[in-house]
Write a protein that holds these residues in place. Structure first.
Motif, PDB file in Angstrom:
ATOM      1  N   LEU A 132       0.822  -1.210   0.000  1.00 31.76           N
ATOM      2  CA  LEU A 132       0.000   0.000   0.000  1.00 31.76           C
ATOM      3  C   LEU A 132       0.855   1.260   0.000  1.00 31.76           C
ATOM      4  O   LEU A 132       0.599   2.200  -0.754  1.00 31.76           O
ATOM      5  CB  LEU A 132      -0.909  -0.002   1.228  1.00 31.76           C
ATOM      6  N   ALA A 133       1.901   1.265   0.825  1.00 30.99           N
ATOM      7  CA  ALA A 133       2.729   2.459   0.968  1.00 30.99           C
ATOM      8  C   ALA A 133       3.533   2.762  -0.297  1.00 30.99           C
ATOM      9  O   ALA A 133       3.924   3.908  -0.527  1.00 30.99           O
ATOM     10  CB  ALA A 133       3.675   2.307   2.154  1.00 30.99           C
ATOM     11  N   SER A 134       3.774   1.757  -1.127  1.00 26.37           N
ATOM     12  CA  SER A 134       4.604   1.964  -2.323  1.00 26.37           C
ATOM     13  C   SER A 134       3.800   2.455  -3.530  1.00 26.37           C
ATOM     14  O   SER A 134       4.373   2.841  -4.543  1.00 26.37           O
ATOM     15  CB  SER A 134       5.328   0.664  -2.687  1.00 26.37           C
ATOM     16  N   ILE A 135       2.462   2.437  -3.419  1.00 26.74           N
ATOM     17  CA  ILE A 135       1.640   2.907  -4.531  1.00 26.74           C
ATOM     18  C   ILE A 135       1.937   4.379  -4.816  1.00 26.74           C
ATOM     19  O   ILE A 135       1.947   5.207  -3.912  1.00 26.74           O
ATOM     20  CB  ILE A 135       0.139   2.715  -4.225  1.00 26.74           C
ATOM     21  N   GLY A 136       2.211   4.688  -6.080  1.00 26.86           N
ATOM     22  CA  GLY A 136       2.520   6.057  -6.461  1.00 26.86           C
ATOM     23  C   GLY A 136       4.004   6.350  -6.499  1.00 26.86           C
ATOM     24  O   GLY A 136       4.420   7.418  -6.942  1.00 26.86           O
ATOM     25  N   GLN A 137       4.834   5.375  -6.059  1.00 27.72           N
ATOM     26  CA  GLN A 137       6.273   5.573  -6.022  1.00 27.72           C
ATOM     27  C   GLN A 137       7.011   4.770  -7.089  1.00 27.72           C
ATOM     28  O   GLN A 137       8.219   4.888  -7.230  1.00 27.72           O
ATOM     29  CB  GLN A 137       6.812   5.166  -4.642  1.00 27.72           C
ATOM     30  N   GLU A 138       6.300   3.950  -7.814  1.00 27.03           N
ATOM     31  CA  GLU A 138       6.930   3.082  -8.812  1.00 27.03           C
ATOM     32  C   GLU A 138       6.332   3.350 -10.188  1.00 27.03           C
ATOM     33  O   GLU A 138       5.436   4.169 -10.357  1.00 27.03           O
ATOM     34  CB  GLU A 138       6.695   1.607  -8.424  1.00 27.03           C
ATOM     35  N   GLU A 139       6.845   2.625 -11.187  1.00 24.30           N
ATOM     36  CA  GLU A 139       6.263   2.701 -12.524  1.00 24.30           C
ATOM     37  C   GLU A 139       4.842   2.158 -12.481  1.00 24.30           C
ATOM     38  O   GLU A 139       4.464   1.411 -11.577  1.00 24.30           O
ATOM     39  CB  GLU A 139       7.108   1.884 -13.507  1.00 24.30           C
ATOM     40  N   LEU A 140       4.057   2.531 -13.492  1.00 22.02           N
ATOM     41  CA  LEU A 140       2.646   2.169 -13.503  1.00 22.02           C
ATOM     42  C   LEU A 140       2.443   0.666 -13.359  1.00 22.02           C
ATOM     43  O   LEU A 140       1.568   0.219 -12.612  1.00 22.02           O
ATOM     44  CB  LEU A 140       1.987   2.666 -14.799  1.00 22.02           C
ATOM     45  N   SER A 141       3.237  -0.136 -14.055  1.00 20.96           N
ATOM     46  CA  SER A 141       3.059  -1.592 -13.991  1.00 20.96           C
ATOM     47  C   SER A 141       3.279  -2.105 -12.579  1.00 20.96           C
ATOM     48  O   SER A 141       2.566  -2.992 -12.100  1.00 20.96           O
ATOM     49  CB  SER A 141       4.037  -2.293 -14.948  1.00 20.96           C
ATOM     50  N   VAL A 142       4.278  -1.527 -11.887  1.00 23.50           N
ATOM     51  CA  VAL A 142       4.552  -1.943 -10.516  1.00 23.50           C
ATOM     52  C   VAL A 142       3.448  -1.452  -9.586  1.00 23.50           C
ATOM     53  O   VAL A 142       3.049  -2.141  -8.657  1.00 23.50           O
ATOM     54  CB  VAL A 142       5.924  -1.406 -10.048  1.00 23.50           C
TER      55      VAL A 142
END
Length: 207
Positions: A132-142
């Motif tokens: 949950l915390a990583s959403i918005g911090q990676e590429e769209l696919s991730v």
């Protein structure tokens, strides 16, 4: 409607209350109250010399364990039907999180508070919290992968109607599987839920 502090000894759980928490979630509630105090008043009604709790029955259990003397309450005068309707409304009206905003909020929390402390309070597994915390911090696919993972690891509640004899059998079966649940790595942080899952898995494997 009256807001007042009432002695813990005259508050009683509604016998008809269907809302229940498993032991793990109840412990998280206790940790939350110990850390922040009771931030939400109990909702009660006067009945036959005591006060029946309409909203906050699980908090009442925790407060009794913590030996609080008085509890902030909202007192209403309601008949049985209205009391049960209000209890259902208060226990089951929920919104839906904006995942982007929630992810940002969790990142801010984790930047200031250790993950181990956060997990004591929130009903998330370690993997789910990280996803949950990583959403918005990676590429769209991730991001999509993390979003899907957060959905898969979100816990769901099942409700069953059992007779007393059936309940005893189910409780005994789950209790016997708890030692296996303790030694089994899982995204499910609830010990009894994991035990039930392993019990079902074992049965299906023998078919």
């Amino acid at each position: 409607m009256v807001r007042t502090d009432l002695p813990l000894g005259i508050l009683k759980e509604a016998a008809w209350n269907p809302n229940q928490l498993d032991e793990k979630t109840l412990e998280k509630l206790k940790q939350s109250i110990k850390r922040y105090g009771l931030v939400e008043n109990l909702v009660v009604r006067s009945k036959d010399g005591y006060f029946e709790v309409l909203s906050g029955n699980q908090r009442l259990k925790v407060l009794a364990e913590l030996n609080l003397q008085t509890v902030p309450c909202i007192v209403l005068e309601l008949d049985d039907s209205e009391a049960k309707l209000l209890a259902q409304a208060l226990n089951h009206i929920h919104g839906v999180d904006d995942l982007g905003l929630r992810a940002q909020l969790l990142r801010e929390i984790l930047s200031q508070i250790k993950q181990e402390e956060v997990l004591l309070v929130l009903p998330e597994s370690s993997d789910n919290l990280t996803s949950l915390a990583s959403i918005g911090q990676e590429e769209l696919s991730v991001q999509l992968q993390n979003w899907q993972q957060s959905r898969l690891t979100k816990l769901s509640h099942l409700n069953f109607q059992l007779t007393n004899d059936q309940k005893k059998v189910v409780e005994e079966a789950i209790t016997r599987f708890i030692p296996f649940a303790r030694g089994n790595k899982s995204d499910n942080p609830t010990l009894r839920g994991q035990a039930l899952y392993l019990l079902c898995q074992s049965y299906l494997g023998k078919e």
